[in-house]
Design a protein around this motif. Structure first.
Motif, PDB file in Angstrom:
ATOM      1  N   ASP A  17       0.819  -1.211   0.000  1.00 50.40           N
ATOM      2  CA  ASP A  17       0.000   0.000   0.000  1.00 50.40           C
ATOM      3  C   ASP A  17       0.853   1.261   0.000  1.00 50.40           C
ATOM      4  O   ASP A  17       0.376   2.340  -0.329  1.00 50.40           O
ATOM      5  N   LEU A  18       2.124   1.145   0.356  1.00 47.67           N
ATOM      6  CA  LEU A  18       3.032   2.284   0.314  1.00 47.67           C
ATOM      7  C   LEU A  18       3.082   2.910  -1.076  1.00 47.67           C
ATOM      8  O   LEU A  18       3.327   4.113  -1.215  1.00 47.67           O
ATOM      9  N   TRP A  19       2.850   2.101  -2.118  1.00 49.52           N
ATOM     10  CA  TRP A  19       3.015   2.547  -3.497  1.00 49.52           C
ATOM     11  C   TRP A  19       1.685   2.767  -4.221  1.00 49.52           C
ATOM     12  O   TRP A  19       1.674   3.113  -5.403  1.00 49.52           O
ATOM     13  N   THR A  20       0.570   2.596  -3.532  1.00 49.47           N
ATOM     14  CA  THR A  20      -0.743   2.579  -4.187  1.00 49.47           C
ATOM     15  C   THR A  20      -1.007   3.813  -5.042  1.00 49.47           C
ATOM     16  O   THR A  20      -1.541   3.711  -6.152  1.00 49.47           O
ATOM     17  N   ASP A  21      -0.642   4.990  -4.553  1.00 54.82           N
ATOM     18  CA  ASP A  21      -1.019   6.233  -5.227  1.00 54.82           C
ATOM     19  C   ASP A  21      -0.178   6.563  -6.445  1.00 54.82           C
ATOM     20  O   ASP A  21      -0.486   7.529  -7.154  1.00 54.82           O
ATOM     21  N   LEU A  22       0.881   5.807  -6.706  1.00 53.23           N
ATOM     22  CA  LEU A  22       1.717   6.121  -7.867  1.00 53.23           C
ATOM     23  C   LEU A  22       2.017   4.938  -8.768  1.00 53.23           C
ATOM     24  O   LEU A  22       2.536   5.107  -9.865  1.00 53.23           O
TER      25      LEU A  22
END
Length: 248
Positions: A13-18
């Motif tokens: 989820d650390l990377w979800t937005d990109l």
């Protein structure tokens, strides 16, 4: 192929937005071993052939060990919010204390204590809650393994210097854990074409605080073999459309 390696107490989820904007297929690596070497082997076994590695904090530290063990497999290394130096005695003592407290049932309290170090200033509740949810999904057993792994770290500047691929270092100017000078050290030892980007007003978990600008920086590096300017200071996401300016 792009391998994403999360930080301590973080998951995919650390990377979800990109992640949707990254230029290529993505593999999410897990780092659950109890040594940096073991974590590096987890990353290397997650994909075949050459790949680009993007790691944040502990994930980038593991990336440096991947570079030491298999430099020929890395065509790019993007290191976010991290430190290539060896642990200090204070860090070693702190990790040992956190491990003892976790074994004694203090995991939830520790997550609360770590929360203020993850973001710059008073982060929105949604960001804070997101970190807490990730931490609880990772859980106390993996956290203890990660603490043990941290204690096996060694200085990585030799591995960075031997890596033919350029290194992109991205950091926040308000990161209390891994300040910009750590990333200056990384780029100074790295191959020509390496770059450092300092994000104004940002803390440690850049991919949650500044996903737009971090995603753009990663796309630029991973889409083009050309060198970037060696040092940039990048405005916060609210001013994302403004031009960047060189740091003095």
């Amino acid at each position: 192929m792009i391998v994403l390696v999360p930080g301590m107490l973080c998951d995919a989820d650390l990377w979800t937005d990109l992640v949707a904007g990254l230029p290529g297929p993505v593999v999410h690596a897990e780092i659950t071993a109890d040594s940096i070497g073991g974590m590096a082997e987890q990353v290397l076994s997650a994909v075949e052939g050459e790949f680009a590695l993007v790691g944040l904090s502990l994930g980038a530290i593991v990336g440096f060990e991947v570079a030491r063990r298999a430099p020929e497999r890395l065509n790019a290394l993007c290191a976010l919010s991290t430190n290539a130096g060896a642990p200090s005695p204070e860090q070693l003592a702190g990790w040992a204390d956190l491990g003892e407290r976790t074994r004694a049932g203090g995991f939830e309290e520790i997550v609360g204590e770590l929360l203020p170090t993850m973001f710059a200033g008073s982060a929105p509740h949604a960001m804070r809650d997101r970190f807490v949810r990730m931490a609880h999904r990772v859980g106390p057993e993996v956290f203890q393994a990660q603490l043990t792994a941290q204690a096996t770290r060694v200085e990585a500047f030799d591995a960075i210097g031997a890596l033919p691929a350029p290194v992109q270092a991205i950091c926040g100017d308000r990161d209390a854990l891994c300040p910009p000078r750590f990333h200056e050290d990384i780029v100074r030892h790295a191959a020509p074409g390496s770059s450092r980007h300092v994000l104004d007003g940002a803390g440690h978990l850049l991919t949650i605080e500044r996903p737009g600008v971090v995603g753009a920086l990663l796309r630029n590096r991973l889409s083009s073999p050309g060198a970037e300017s060696p040092v940039e200071r990048t405005a916060p996401i609210a001013r994302e459309k403004s031009s960047t300016r060189g740091e003095r």
